[in-house]
Design an enzyme around this catalytic site. Structure first.
Site, mmCIF file in Angstrom:
data_model
loop_
_atom_site.group_PDB
_atom_site.id
_atom_site.type_symbol
_atom_site.label_atom_id
_atom_site.label_comp_id
_atom_site.label_asym_id
_atom_site.label_seq_id
_atom_site.Cartn_x
_atom_site.Cartn_y
_atom_site.Cartn_z
ATOM 1 N N ALA A 1 51.028 1.225 -20.366
ATOM 2 C CA ALA A 1 50.554 0.175 -21.278
ATOM 3 C C ALA A 1 50.180 -1.122 -20.584
ATOM 4 C CB ALA A 1 51.619 -0.101 -22.333
ATOM 5 N N ARG B 1 55.063 0.100 -15.265
ATOM 6 C CA ARG B 1 55.815 -0.457 -14.135
ATOM 7 C C ARG B 1 55.698 -1.979 -14.051
ATOM 8 N NH1 ARG B 1 53.532 0.340 -9.670
ATOM 9 N NH2 ARG B 1 51.562 1.126 -10.498
ATOM 10 N N TYR C 1 44.128 15.912 -9.189
ATOM 11 C CA TYR C 1 43.962 15.175 -10.438
ATOM 12 C C TYR C 1 43.319 16.055 -11.506
ATOM 13 C CZ TYR C 1 42.150 12.004 -13.950
ATOM 14 O OH TYR C 1 41.850 11.413 -15.143
ATOM 15 N N PRO D 1 38.613 11.919 -22.473
ATOM 16 C CA PRO D 1 37.492 11.018 -22.208
ATOM 17 C C PRO D 1 36.764 11.397 -20.930
ATOM 18 C CG PRO D 1 39.544 9.976 -21.565
ATOM 19 C CD PRO D 1 39.907 11.305 -22.174
ATOM 20 N N GLY D 2 35.497 10.998 -20.867
ATOM 21 C CA GLY D 2 34.758 11.085 -19.627
ATOM 22 C C GLY D 2 34.950 9.784 -18.874
#
Length: 251
Positions: free
Chosen positions: A10, A34, A147, A177-178
Site C-alpha cells: 500500500a 515496508r 516474475y 493488468p498489462g
C-alpha cells in the site's frame, strides 16, 4: 469485531490507488507495506485508515500481521493481495536469493494471507479477495522468467480458489493488468520500451476496473482492449513464437 479492508503493497502504485478508492466509498482500510513514512502519510490523508509497517516477505510476517489485526479487534472482510515486485534480466545473471525473495512475496505471502483470512470469511458467508496477477500470467517471459512464473501461479491459484469458496459466499478475483504507469519498472530494473510505454495504463483506471470486477464477483479481469487481445496470444500463437515475442521485448 470491526470489518476492515486489508491492502498490501500500500505504499506505492496500485496499492495506493486501491486504498484511496476503497476508503472513498467508506471502507475502513488497513495499509500494509515496508515503508512506514509513506504508509503513515497515506493513512493521514485517508482518515479512515491505519498503517502497519511490515515486510510480508519475511518468515512469520503474515502471522505477526494477523496478530496485529486481532489485537485491534479487526476482521478482514476484503483482502487486496497487491504486494509484489519484479526483476528484469537473464535468470542466471540475476541474484539468486533476491529471486527467491520475489517468489516468497509474490506467491508465498499472497497464499498465506488468503489462507489466514478465509476461515472467518467462510464462517461469515461473505468476503472478497482480490489477487493482483498480470497479463504476464498468460505466457512465458524470457528476461523476467521468475516474475512471469509467479504471476502464472497467482492466476491459477485465484481461479481454483474461487471455485472452492464460491458456495460459501466468498469471491476471489484475479486482476491481470498489462503495463501500468507505476514504480514497477524502475524497481524491477527494466529499461522499458517506447511501444510498451505508449500502451501503459494509469494506475487509478486499472484499480477502478479491478474493484468493479470484484464487486461483481468476477473471477478474472484484464483491463484494456489491447491487453485483453494480447492475453489471448497463447490461444492463437504457438508457444515457441510467444517466447520469441516476449524475449524480443524483455531481453
Amino acid at each position: 469485531m470491526t470489518p476492515v479492508t486489508l491492502v498490501t503493497g500500500a505504499s506505492a502504485g496500485l496499492g495506493v490507488d486501491f486504498a484511496r478508492q476503497l476508503a472513498a466509498r467508506g471502507e475502513r482500510v488497513v495499509l500494509v507495506a515496508r515503508r512506514k513514512e509513506r504508509l503513515d502519510a497515506l493513512a493521514a490523508e485517508l482518515g479512515n485508515a491505519r498503517a502497519v509497517a511490515i515486510d510480508l516477505g519475511e518468515a512469520g510476517a503474515v502471522g505477526r500481521l494477523m496478530a496485529d489485526l486481532a489485537a485491534h479487534d479487526e476482521q478482514v472482510d476484503c483482502l487486496i493481495n497487491n504486494a509484489g515486485f519484479g526483476l528484469a534480466g537473464r535468470f542466471a545473471a540475476l541474484d539468486g536469493p533476491r529471486q527467491r525473495e520475489m517468489i516468497d512475496l509474490n506467491c508465498g505471502a499472497l497464499t498465506e494471507l488468503a489462507h489466514a483470512v478465509l476461515p472467518a470469511m467462510i464462517a461469515a458467508k461473505r468476503g472478497r479477495i482480490l489477487n493482483v496477477a498480470s497479463t504476464a500470467a498468460f505466457q512465458p517471459g524470457p528476461g523476467m522468467a521468475v516474475y512471469f512464473a509467479t504471476k502464472a501461479f497467482v492466476l491459477s491459484f485465484s481461479e481454483a480458489l474461487s471455485e472452492e469458496v464460491r458456495a460459501h459466499g466468498v469471491t476471489v478475483t484475479a486482476l491481470c493488468p498489462g503495463p501500468t504507469r507505476t514504480e514497477f519498472g524502475e524497481v524491477a530494473g527494466w529499461r522499458g520500451a517506447k511501444v510498451i510505454d505508449k500502451l501503459s495504463a494509469s494506475s487509478p483506471n486499472v484499480v477502478r476496473a479491478g474493484i468493479r470486477a470484484m464487486d461483481k464477483g468476477q473471477v478474472m479481469v484484464i483491463p484494456g482492449v489491447v491487453n485483453k487481445a494480447g492475453a489471448q496470444g497463447h490461444r492463437l500463437l504457438p508457444r515457441w513464437l510467444l517466447r520469441k515475442v516476449t524475449g524480443s521485448i524483455k531481453l
